[in-house]
Structure formats: structure tokens, C-alpha cells
Design a protein around this motif. Structure first.
Motif, PDB file in Angstrom:
ATOM      1  N   ALA A 105       0.826  -1.206   0.000  1.00 18.17           N
ATOM      2  CA  ALA A 105       0.000   0.000   0.000  1.00 18.17           C
ATOM      3  C   ALA A 105       0.859   1.254   0.000  1.00 18.17           C
ATOM      4  O   ALA A 105       0.570   2.238  -0.706  1.00 18.17           O
ATOM      5  CB  ALA A 105      -0.923  -0.011   1.215  1.00 18.17           C
ATOM      6  N   ARG A 106       1.955   1.244   0.767  1.00 20.20           N
ATOM      7  CA  ARG A 106       2.853   2.402   0.809  1.00 20.20           C
ATOM      8  C   ARG A 106       3.544   2.605  -0.535  1.00 20.20           C
ATOM      9  O   ARG A 106       3.674   3.741  -1.019  1.00 20.20           O
ATOM     10  CB  ARG A 106       3.879   2.203   1.914  1.00 20.20           C
ATOM     11  CG  ARG A 106       4.705   3.456   2.232  1.00 20.20           C
ATOM     12  CD  ARG A 106       5.692   3.202   3.355  1.00 20.20           C
ATOM     13  NE  ARG A 106       5.037   2.654   4.531  1.00 20.20           N
ATOM     14  CZ  ARG A 106       5.258   1.429   4.995  1.00 20.20           C
ATOM     15  NH1 ARG A 106       6.102   0.615   4.363  1.00 20.20           N
ATOM     16  NH2 ARG A 106       4.640   1.013   6.069  1.00 20.20           N
ATOM     17  N   ALA A 107       3.969   1.499  -1.163  1.00 20.90           N
ATOM     18  CA  ALA A 107       4.636   1.602  -2.461  1.00 20.90           C
ATOM     19  C   ALA A 107       3.688   2.137  -3.529  1.00 20.90           C
ATOM     20  O   ALA A 107       4.071   2.962  -4.368  1.00 20.90           O
ATOM     21  CB  ALA A 107       5.202   0.242  -2.871  1.00 20.90           C
ATOM     22  N   ASP A 108       2.430   1.678  -3.507  1.00 20.41           N
ATOM     23  CA  ASP A 108       1.439   2.183  -4.469  1.00 20.41           C
ATOM     24  C   ASP A 108       1.188   3.673  -4.269  1.00 20.41           C
ATOM     25  O   ASP A 108       1.049   4.437  -5.235  1.00 20.41           O
ATOM     26  CB  ASP A 108       0.126   1.415  -4.320  1.00 20.41           C
ATOM     27  CG  ASP A 108       0.217  -0.014  -4.838  1.00 20.41           C
ATOM     28  OD1 ASP A 108       1.176  -0.309  -5.578  1.00 20.41           O
ATOM     29  OD2 ASP A 108      -0.674  -0.820  -4.513  1.00 20.41           O
ATOM     30  N   SER A 109       1.141   4.090  -2.990  1.00 21.66           N
ATOM     31  CA  SER A 109       0.904   5.505  -2.691  1.00 21.66           C
ATOM     32  C   SER A 109       2.067   6.365  -3.184  1.00 21.66           C
ATOM     33  O   SER A 109       1.858   7.447  -3.756  1.00 21.66           O
ATOM     34  CB  SER A 109       0.710   5.689  -1.186  1.00 21.66           C
ATOM     35  OG  SER A 109       0.525   7.048  -0.863  1.00 21.66           O
ATOM     36  N   ILE A 110       3.279   5.884  -2.982  1.00 21.99           N
ATOM     37  CA  ILE A 110       4.462   6.625  -3.453  1.00 21.99           C
ATOM     38  C   ILE A 110       4.449   6.743  -4.963  1.00 21.99           C
ATOM     39  O   ILE A 110       4.733   7.814  -5.528  1.00 21.99           O
ATOM     40  CB  ILE A 110       5.754   5.935  -2.951  1.00 21.99           C
ATOM     41  CG1 ILE A 110       5.870   6.057  -1.434  1.00 21.99           C
ATOM     42  CG2 ILE A 110       6.984   6.519  -3.655  1.00 21.99           C
ATOM     43  CD1 ILE A 110       7.020   5.268  -0.849  1.00 21.99           C
TER      44      ILE A 110
ATOM     45  N   SER B  97      13.413  -0.077  -3.814  1.00 29.03           N
ATOM     46  CA  SER B  97      12.566  -0.596  -2.735  1.00 29.03           C
ATOM     47  C   SER B  97      11.095  -0.512  -3.109  1.00 29.03           C
ATOM     48  O   SER B  97      10.307  -1.415  -2.792  1.00 29.03           O
ATOM     49  CB  SER B  97      12.829   0.182  -1.436  1.00 29.03           C
ATOM     50  OG  SER B  97      12.525   1.568  -1.616  1.00 29.03           O
ATOM     51  N   VAL B  98      10.698   0.569  -3.801  1.00 25.64           N
ATOM     52  CA  VAL B  98       9.308   0.714  -4.219  1.00 25.64           C
ATOM     53  C   VAL B  98       8.959  -0.336  -5.270  1.00 25.64           C
ATOM     54  O   VAL B  98       7.892  -0.967  -5.216  1.00 25.64           O
ATOM     55  CB  VAL B  98       9.045   2.136  -4.756  1.00 25.64           C
ATOM     56  CG1 VAL B  98       7.632   2.248  -5.315  1.00 25.64           C
ATOM     57  CG2 VAL B  98       9.255   3.167  -3.661  1.00 25.64           C
ATOM     58  N   GLN B  99       9.843  -0.534  -6.226  1.00 31.29           N
ATOM     59  CA  GLN B  99       9.593  -1.558  -7.244  1.00 31.29           C
ATOM     60  C   GLN B  99       9.469  -2.939  -6.607  1.00 31.29           C
ATOM     61  O   GLN B  99       8.597  -3.736  -6.989  1.00 31.29           O
ATOM     62  CB  GLN B  99      10.733  -1.560  -8.259  1.00 31.29           C
ATOM     63  CG  GLN B  99      10.829  -0.305  -9.106  1.00 31.29           C
ATOM     64  CD  GLN B  99      11.851  -0.450 -10.211  1.00 31.29           C
ATOM     65  OE1 GLN B  99      11.893  -1.473 -10.894  1.00 31.29           O
ATOM     66  NE2 GLN B  99      12.673   0.568 -10.382  1.00 31.29           N
ATOM     67  N   ARG B 100      10.328  -3.222  -5.633  1.00 36.72           N
ATOM     68  CA  ARG B 100      10.303  -4.535  -4.988  1.00 36.72           C
ATOM     69  C   ARG B 100       9.003  -4.737  -4.214  1.00 36.72           C
ATOM     70  O   ARG B 100       8.372  -5.797  -4.305  1.00 36.72           O
ATOM     71  CB  ARG B 100      11.511  -4.664  -4.060  1.00 36.72           C
ATOM     72  CG  ARG B 100      11.640  -6.043  -3.418  1.00 36.72           C
ATOM     73  CD  ARG B 100      12.962  -6.211  -2.697  1.00 36.72           C
ATOM     74  NE  ARG B 100      13.114  -5.257  -1.610  1.00 36.72           N
ATOM     75  CZ  ARG B 100      13.890  -4.182  -1.646  1.00 36.72           C
ATOM     76  NH1 ARG B 100      14.613  -3.921  -2.726  1.00 36.72           N
ATOM     77  NH2 ARG B 100      13.976  -3.354  -0.607  1.00 36.72           N
ATOM     78  N   HIS B 101       8.583  -3.712  -3.479  1.00 35.02           N
ATOM     79  CA  HIS B 101       7.366  -3.850  -2.695  1.00 35.02           C
ATOM     80  C   HIS B 101       6.106  -3.903  -3.566  1.00 35.02           C
ATOM     81  O   HIS B 101       5.096  -4.481  -3.177  1.00 35.02           O
ATOM     82  CB  HIS B 101       7.259  -2.696  -1.694  1.00 35.02           C
ATOM     83  CG  HIS B 101       8.287  -2.760  -0.611  1.00 35.02           C
ATOM     84  ND1 HIS B 101       8.705  -1.653   0.104  1.00 35.02           N
ATOM     85  CD2 HIS B 101       9.001  -3.806  -0.119  1.00 35.02           C
ATOM     86  CE1 HIS B 101       9.620  -2.011   0.979  1.00 35.02           C
ATOM     87  NE2 HIS B 101       9.812  -3.321   0.864  1.00 35.02           N
ATOM     88  N   ARG B 102       6.172  -3.295  -4.763  1.00 36.85           N
ATOM     89  CA  ARG B 102       5.010  -3.364  -5.649  1.00 36.85           C
ATOM     90  C   ARG B 102       4.849  -4.742  -6.289  1.00 36.85           C
ATOM     91  O   ARG B 102       3.827  -5.024  -6.917  1.00 36.85           O
ATOM     92  CB  ARG B 102       5.094  -2.299  -6.744  1.00 36.85           C
ATOM     93  CG  ARG B 102       4.911  -0.880  -6.250  1.00 36.85           C
ATOM     94  CD  ARG B 102       4.490   0.068  -7.336  1.00 36.85           C
ATOM     95  NE  ARG B 102       3.097  -0.157  -7.739  1.00 36.85           N
ATOM     96  CZ  ARG B 102       2.727  -0.643  -8.892  1.00 36.85           C
ATOM     97  NH1 ARG B 102       3.636  -1.023  -9.799  1.00 36.85           N
ATOM     98  NH2 ARG B 102       1.446  -0.794  -9.193  1.00 36.85           N
ATOM     99  N   GLN B 103       5.834  -5.600  -6.149  1.00 37.14           N
ATOM    100  CA  GLN B 103       5.723  -6.972  -6.621  1.00 37.14           C
ATOM    101  C   GLN B 103       5.081  -7.879  -5.583  1.00 37.14           C
ATOM    102  O   GLN B 103       4.732  -9.025  -5.877  1.00 37.14           O
ATOM    103  CB  GLN B 103       7.108  -7.526  -6.995  1.00 37.14           C
ATOM    104  CG  GLN B 103       7.820  -6.743  -8.087  1.00 37.14           C
ATOM    105  CD  GLN B 103       7.017  -6.678  -9.363  1.00 37.14           C
ATOM    106  OE1 GLN B 103       6.486  -7.681  -9.821  1.00 37.14           O
ATOM    107  NE2 GLN B 103       6.915  -5.483  -9.946  1.00 37.14           N
ATOM    108  N   GLU B 104       4.904  -7.364  -4.372  1.00 40.39           N
ATOM    109  CA  GLU B 104       4.309  -8.161  -3.304  1.00 40.39           C
ATOM    110  C   GLU B 104       2.778  -8.163  -3.441  1.00 40.39           C
ATOM    111  O   GLU B 104       2.202  -7.262  -4.056  1.00 40.39           O
ATOM    112  CB  GLU B 104       4.702  -7.585  -1.931  1.00 40.39           C
ATOM    113  CG  GLU B 104       6.191  -7.643  -1.649  1.00 40.39           C
ATOM    114  CD  GLU B 104       6.527  -7.085  -0.281  1.00 40.39           C
ATOM    115  OE1 GLU B 104       5.575  -6.795   0.488  1.00 40.39           O
ATOM    116  OE2 GLU B 104       7.721  -6.940   0.030  1.00 40.39           O
TER     117      GLU B 104
END
Length: 399
Positions: A256-261, A280-287
Motif C-alpha cells: 500500500a505504501r509503495a502504491d501511494s508513493i 525498494s518501491v519496485q520490490r514492494h510493488r511486486q508483493e
């Protein structure tokens, strides 16, 4: 393509299979002239109870089990008649007044074009289903189905002029599905349809076909949602082969934080500049957007069922994962695997997820819910559709 979640809504009223057998009789008349309407079709929705009025508009439905129903009347030149009735411990007499359809030209619906073949094919696939039994289902009046696709909303809808006629050669039923309302929201991966079907027994060619239909109906019933709800009502969930576990869905805060960013960066991006996301954002958006936590211990019946003022209530918190143990899934079933574009292999068990949209809902003895909109299911029950659909007066033979 992701497997689409499924909300199967049937606005019908059902009978109690264990109740006394009653006769429902009455007369169908024109609401304006009071003239009797001969040869009108009268039926109870989602059952095999049906009859045709005689020349004086009279009809009888014999052998009806007590309980609430939706009574429908179909007659050429008249609006479809709907009426809620309650069959109790004595014969019921009803007088039906049908409204003529308008004689103005406005009543004639003229389509500007035929259905788009791809849109109709998608409707047929999602309406009939993709099970082994669904492969033996055919819509016999495709020209009466009106299918439309809204590219802006990414939604497919379908209705029918009068009814959709489905022939199920796997179960031996001919189903007239009145008042179809069908929609698919491709953005949310969500499909729903509801209406008022009436079942008619098909005539078997021989005893072998009749025996096969009987076996297939038993197979369709066992492990189904109606089987589960009847088991809850009868306090026989475990005895009937169901394992029920609590399932909790928790949002993934990193995703959710990565999508918001990403949304913020897109909103502030100068014209003509490409978006570059931090690693880090790209990695978390794969989760995954959420995680499911399954409680391994089966839920006791008191966590599902509550008796209130002589009624049985379905009541639970979070979600239910329901596994039917005695049977293997249909070999055509391919559940979605989180994080993967392609569906996974056929699982070894029939696993469904049940969502309750209200604090509690009443269950009738034959598995009907007082408010069909109260639940939403996914998993194996979402996979089963018209191919496994049975009338609610169906009772499996005792072992």
C-alpha cells in the motif's frame, strides 16, 4: 487471465424439503378486464414446481413443501407476474392479476446491431461456467440475450427479453432463466448474476441416461453451497464431510505504501519525463496486496450457527475456508495462484471461501438464505455455475 471472483445471486423463495406436501391453486386473470387467462405458465422460482392454467385460468401446483416462495406467471402480451407467497400447513388459494404490456410502439425493443461475438462468447463462458458439466450446457435462444460491453467502465452486462433457455444435458434439466441480470466488472475481477429460474425435467432416451443424470445430480449436490448450508441448519457439518476453518485477510502495508508513493510521483512528474521508481518501491510493488492467515483448527458449529427464536442464523467473523473432503475437484478447475499470471494445477481438495456481508442471516431448512445478498463466495463454489445448478426442491437419495 485471472480467475474472476463470483457472486451467484438467485432471488427466489424456497421450500422446506422436510415439510408436509401442500397444493397451491388459484386463477390468473387480466387485471383490467378480469377475464381469465388460459394457458399461462405458472411456476415457483428455482424449483421444478410448475403448471399451465386451463381455459378458465385455473391452475394447481401439487406436492409443494411448506415454506416461502416466489410465484411467477408468464403470459404472452402481459408483464411477468411476481408474487411472494408463504405455503404453510394447509392448501393455499391465490388470485393473480396480470398487467397487459403497453400496446405503444415504445414496448418494442429494436437492437441497433447484433451482439458482438466476442462479448457474447465471454458472457456464455462466465454464465454457464467451465466445469465438466458446463461443457454439456447450451443456450437455446442466444438471439434473446442482449449483451453490451462498456469499454470505459470495463464492464460486460447481459439481460434477456423474456428468459434465457439453458439445456443442461449433464443433469437432465431444461432451465428457463427469467429476469436475468448479469454483469462482469473486469477491473475488480468480479462477476454476478441473478434472476428467477424454473427447472423442467428432460425426458431421458433410456434408463441408462436417466441413471447417469441421477448420478450427476448427486455429484453436483455433494459439496455444493446448498449442501453446506443444509448441513449447518441440521448441525451436521462435520458429519457431511465439510471442514470449516477461520480465514483472516490482512492488508500488506508495504504494498500500500509503495502504491501511494508511485501515485504521488506520477502526479508530480514533469511532462515528457519518464517515471523511475526506487528499487525498494519496485520490490514492494511486486508483493501481494494482502495476506491470508488460515487458522488450522476447525471451527466448532457454535461459531457458525446460532438458534434465535426458532430460527437458524448463519453467523461468523472474518471469513470461512470450507473444504469438502469426500470428493476430488473437477479436473478442469485451476485456482488462481497469488503473484502468478497463470493459474496453478488442479488441487487435491475442493476449497471455497465464504464472505458474510452482514452480522447474521437466517438459513431455511433446505439451504436457502433469507437474504441472498448476504454472502459472497470464491474458490471452488465460484468455479461452479449453471453446470451444477440444481432446483431447491432436489433431495439426494439416502445412502
Amino acid at each position: 487471465m485471472r480467475r474472476i471472483g463470483f457472486l451467484f445471486l438467485l432471488f427466489f423463495c424456497l421450500a422446506s424439503a422436510a415439510s408436509a406436501q401442500i397444493t397451491v391453486r388459484g386463477v390468473a386473470r387480466d387485471s383490467l378486464t378480469n377475464e381469465p387467462l388460459g394457458f399461462a405458465s405458472v411456476f415457483l422460482a428455482n424449483t421444478t414446481y410448475g403448471a399451465t392454467t386451463d381455459a378458465q385460468g385455473r391452475f394447481e401446483l401439487r406436492g409443494v413443501a411448506s415454506g416461502p416462495y416466489e410465484l411467477l406467471v408468464s403470459y404472452l402480451g402481459y408483464q411477468l407476474y411476481r408474487r411472494a407467497i408463504l405455503v404453510q400447513d394447509k392448501n393455499l388459494n391465490v388470485n393473480l392479476r396480470l398487467l397487459p404490456t403497453s400496446q405503444q410502439l415504445a414496448e418494442v425493443v429494436v437492437r441497433p446491431h447484433k451482439n458482438n461475438p466476442d462479448d457474447y462468447r465471454k458472457f456464455e463462458e462466465l454464465f454457464l461456467g467451465s466445469t465438466t458439466f458446463s461443457q454439456q450446457c447450451r443456450i437455446r435462444n442466444p438471439d434473446d440475450v442482449l449483451v453490451d460491453y462498456d469499454p470505459q467502465a470495463n464492464e460486460l452486462t447481459a439481460t434477456s427479453r423474456e428468459f434465457v433457455l439453458v439445456e443442461n444435458r449433464a443433469l437432465g434439466y431444461r432451465v428457463k432463466y427469467y429476469g436475468l441480470h448479469f454483469s462482469v466488472d473486469f477491473k475488480r475481477q468480479f462477476v454476478q448474476f441473478y434472476g428467477s429460474p424454473i427447472f423442467e425435467e428432460m425426458r431421458a432416451r433410456n434408463t441408462r441416461q436417466q441413471r447417469r443424470w441421477a448420478e450427476n445430480r448427486q455429484h453436483a449436490y455433494h459439496g455444493s453451497q446448498i449442501h453446506f448450508l443444509r448441513s449447518v441448519y441440521e448441525n451436521r457439518v462435520e458429519d457431511q464431510g465439510f471442514r470449516v476453518q477461520k480465514l483472516r485477510i490482512v492488508d500488506n502495508p508495504r504494498r500500500a505504501r509503495a502504491d501511494s508513493i508511485m501515485q504521488h510521483l506520477l502526479a508530480t512528474l514533469p511532462p515528457g519525463q519518464s517515471l523511475v521508481l526506487p528499487d525498494s518501491v519496485q520490490r514492494h510493488r511486486q508483493e501481494p496486496r494482502s495476506y491470508g492467515y488460515l487458522y488450522t483448527r476447525p471451527l466448532p458449529i457454535d461459531s457458525l450457527r446460532q438458534l434465535v427464536a426458532d430460527t437458524c442464523q448463519l453467523r461468523f467473523h472474518d471469513l470461512l475456508q470450507i473444504t469438502y473432503l469426500p470428493e476430488k475437484p473437477d479436473p478442469r478447475y485451476r485456482p488462481e495462484v497469488p503473484g502468478q499470471l497463470q493459474p496453478g494445477p488442479t488441487p487435491s481438495e475442493e476449497v471455497s471461501t465464504l464472505y458474510l456481508q452482514v452480522p447474521a442471516v437466517q438459513i431455511f431448512p433446505n439451504g436457502r438464505l433469507a437474504h441472498p445478498l448476504a454472502i459472497y463466495n470464491d474458490g471452488y463454489w465460484g468455479f461452479e455455475k449453471m453446470g451444477e445448478m440444481l432446483p431447491y426442491d432436489y433431495i439426494p437419495p439416502r445412502p
